[in-house]
Design a protein around this motif. Structure first.
Motif, PDB file in Angstrom:
ATOM      1  N   ALA A   9     128.192 -17.301 -41.653  1.00 36.04           N
ATOM      2  CA  ALA A   9     128.258 -16.414 -40.482  1.00 36.04           C
ATOM      3  C   ALA A   9     127.831 -14.991 -40.853  1.00 36.04           C
ATOM      4  CB  ALA A   9     129.671 -16.418 -39.899  1.00 36.04           C
ATOM      5  N   ALA A  10     128.215 -14.523 -42.031  1.00 40.57           N
ATOM      6  CA  ALA A  10     127.814 -13.178 -42.470  1.00 40.57           C
ATOM      7  C   ALA A  10     126.301 -13.088 -42.640  1.00 40.57           C
ATOM      8  CB  ALA A  10     128.522 -12.818 -43.768  1.00 40.57           C
ATOM      9  N   LEU A  11     125.705 -14.132 -43.212  1.00 36.34           N
ATOM     10  CA  LEU A  11     124.249 -14.150 -43.358  1.00 36.34           C
ATOM     11  C   LEU A  11     123.578 -14.117 -41.986  1.00 36.34           C
ATOM     12  CD1 LEU A  11     121.698 -14.507 -45.156  1.00 36.34           C
ATOM     13  CD2 LEU A  11     121.972 -16.973 -44.761  1.00 36.34           C
ATOM     14  N   GLY A  12     124.138 -14.867 -41.045  1.00 36.86           N
ATOM     15  CA  GLY A  12     123.594 -14.863 -39.692  1.00 36.86           C
ATOM     16  C   GLY A  12     123.682 -13.493 -39.042  1.00 36.86           C
ATOM     17  N   PHE A  13     124.807 -12.793 -39.259  1.00 39.41           N
ATOM     18  CA  PHE A  13     124.946 -11.450 -38.694  1.00 39.41           C
ATOM     19  C   PHE A  13     123.983 -10.464 -39.341  1.00 39.41           C
ATOM     20  CE2 PHE A  13     129.248 -12.808 -37.232  1.00 39.41           C
ATOM     21  CZ  PHE A  13     129.017 -12.607 -35.883  1.00 39.41           C
ATOM     22  N   VAL A  14     123.728 -10.626 -40.638  1.00 41.52           N
ATOM     23  CA  VAL A  14     122.752  -9.764 -41.315  1.00 41.52           C
ATOM     24  C   VAL A  14     121.362 -10.009 -40.733  1.00 41.52           C
ATOM     25  CG1 VAL A  14     121.591  -9.340 -43.525  1.00 41.52           C
ATOM     26  CG2 VAL A  14     124.085  -9.475 -43.431  1.00 41.52           C
ATOM     27  N   LEU A  15     121.005 -11.284 -40.554  1.00 43.28           N
ATOM     28  CA  LEU A  15     119.698 -11.607 -39.965  1.00 43.28           C
ATOM     29  C   LEU A  15     119.582 -11.071 -38.541  1.00 43.28           C
ATOM     30  CD1 LEU A  15     119.118 -15.284 -41.148  1.00 43.28           C
ATOM     31  CD2 LEU A  15     117.848 -13.262 -41.852  1.00 43.28           C
ATOM     32  N   LEU A  16     120.644 -11.198 -37.771  1.00 46.96           N
ATOM     33  CA  LEU A  16     120.617 -10.707 -36.397  1.00 46.96           C
ATOM     34  C   LEU A  16     120.512  -9.183 -36.354  1.00 46.96           C
ATOM     35  CD1 LEU A  16     120.731 -11.575 -33.429  1.00 46.96           C
ATOM     36  CD2 LEU A  16     123.208 -11.275 -33.538  1.00 46.96           C
ATOM     37  N   PHE A  60     121.301 -19.262 -34.506  1.00 48.88           N
ATOM     38  CA  PHE A  60     121.640 -20.611 -34.967  1.00 48.88           C
ATOM     39  C   PHE A  60     122.513 -20.557 -36.216  1.00 48.88           C
ATOM     40  CE2 PHE A  60     120.699 -24.280 -37.673  1.00 48.88           C
ATOM     41  CZ  PHE A  60     121.152 -25.291 -36.847  1.00 48.88           C
ATOM     42  N   VAL A  61     122.207 -19.682 -37.154  1.00 48.16           N
ATOM     43  CA  VAL A  61     122.990 -19.572 -38.388  1.00 48.16           C
ATOM     44  C   VAL A  61     124.402 -19.066 -38.085  1.00 48.16           C
ATOM     45  CG1 VAL A  61     123.148 -18.350 -40.600  1.00 48.16           C
ATOM     46  CG2 VAL A  61     120.989 -19.340 -39.879  1.00 48.16           C
ATOM     47  N   LEU A  64     126.272 -21.965 -36.587  1.00 45.02           N
ATOM     48  CA  LEU A  64     126.584 -22.929 -37.646  1.00 45.02           C
ATOM     49  C   LEU A  64     127.775 -22.452 -38.473  1.00 45.02           C
ATOM     50  CD1 LEU A  64     125.720 -25.528 -39.165  1.00 45.02           C
ATOM     51  CD2 LEU A  64     124.360 -24.039 -40.632  1.00 45.02           C
ATOM     52  N   GLY A  65     127.805 -21.187 -38.825  1.00 39.17           N
ATOM     53  CA  GLY A  65     128.920 -20.642 -39.591  1.00 39.17           C
ATOM     54  C   GLY A  65     130.233 -20.723 -38.829  1.00 39.17           C
ATOM     55  N   LEU A  66     130.199 -20.463 -37.526  1.00 37.44           N
ATOM     56  CA  LEU A  66     131.421 -20.546 -36.725  1.00 37.44           C
ATOM     57  C   LEU A  66     131.890 -21.992 -36.567  1.00 37.44           C
ATOM     58  CD1 LEU A  66     130.658 -17.877 -33.990  1.00 37.44           C
ATOM     59  CD2 LEU A  66     132.175 -17.677 -35.966  1.00 37.44           C
ATOM     60  N   VAL A  67     130.955 -22.906 -36.413  1.00 36.64           N
ATOM     61  CA  VAL A  67     131.325 -24.320 -36.278  1.00 36.64           C
ATOM     62  C   VAL A  67     131.896 -24.857 -37.585  1.00 36.64           C
ATOM     63  CG1 VAL A  67     130.365 -26.639 -35.956  1.00 36.64           C
ATOM     64  CG2 VAL A  67     129.775 -24.813 -34.372  1.00 36.64           C
TER      65      VAL A  67
END
Length: 139
Positions: A9-16, A60-61, A64-67
């Motif tokens: 989830a942290a990686l997804g937030f960085v990408l976002l 999507f990332v 995925l992290g939240l799921v």
């Protein structure tokens, strides 16, 4: 949440965050370019495809992290859930760190199983009649 789900989830937030910054930078550059070329109104450009793809991948990332961090779903039917509680007890409701989950309440039918049964009036009437006969016969 486990470390895998938190890091995903942290990686997804960085990408976002990067995608949002890139979109803002692209918008600022386009408005600066339009201001300098105000005499000729050229076609406005849309958001570059790499920023759009990065936004979708980041979303999507994050999902995925939240799921990955959610606990197991409970059965929909109460009888299935109560059967699991009776078979496994607290050990069936431990999270990834080995602690019992907060919403574990034990047997949901405990109150129904511990209440006294229905009163059998006919049995009590017979017992009373027998007691009455005994007391009247001795008196």
């Amino acid at each position: 949440m486990t470390w895998l789900s938190k890091s995903t989830a942290a990686l997804g937030f960085v990408l976002l965050t990067h995608a949002c910054y890139s979109a803002h930078e692209h918008s600022a550059l386009q408005s600066h370019r339009a201001a300098s070329l105000s005499s000729s109104s050229g076609p406005t450009s849309s958001l570059p495809i790499d920023i759009a793809i990065e936004t979708f991948v980041a979303t999507f990332v994050i999902a995925l992290g939240l799921v990955l961090g959610t606990s197991q779903l409970r059965p929909i039917q109460w009888r299935v859930w109560a059967g699991k509680i009776e078979r496994e007890g607290e050990s069936g409701f431990t999270n990834s760190s080995g602690e019992v989950e907060k919403d574990y309440v034990g047997n949901p039918f405990r109150l129904l199983e511990s209440r006294p049964g229905f009163v059998d009036i006919r049995k009590q009437r017979k017992e009373f009649a027998a007691w009455r006969k005994e007391t009247s016969a001795t008196a």
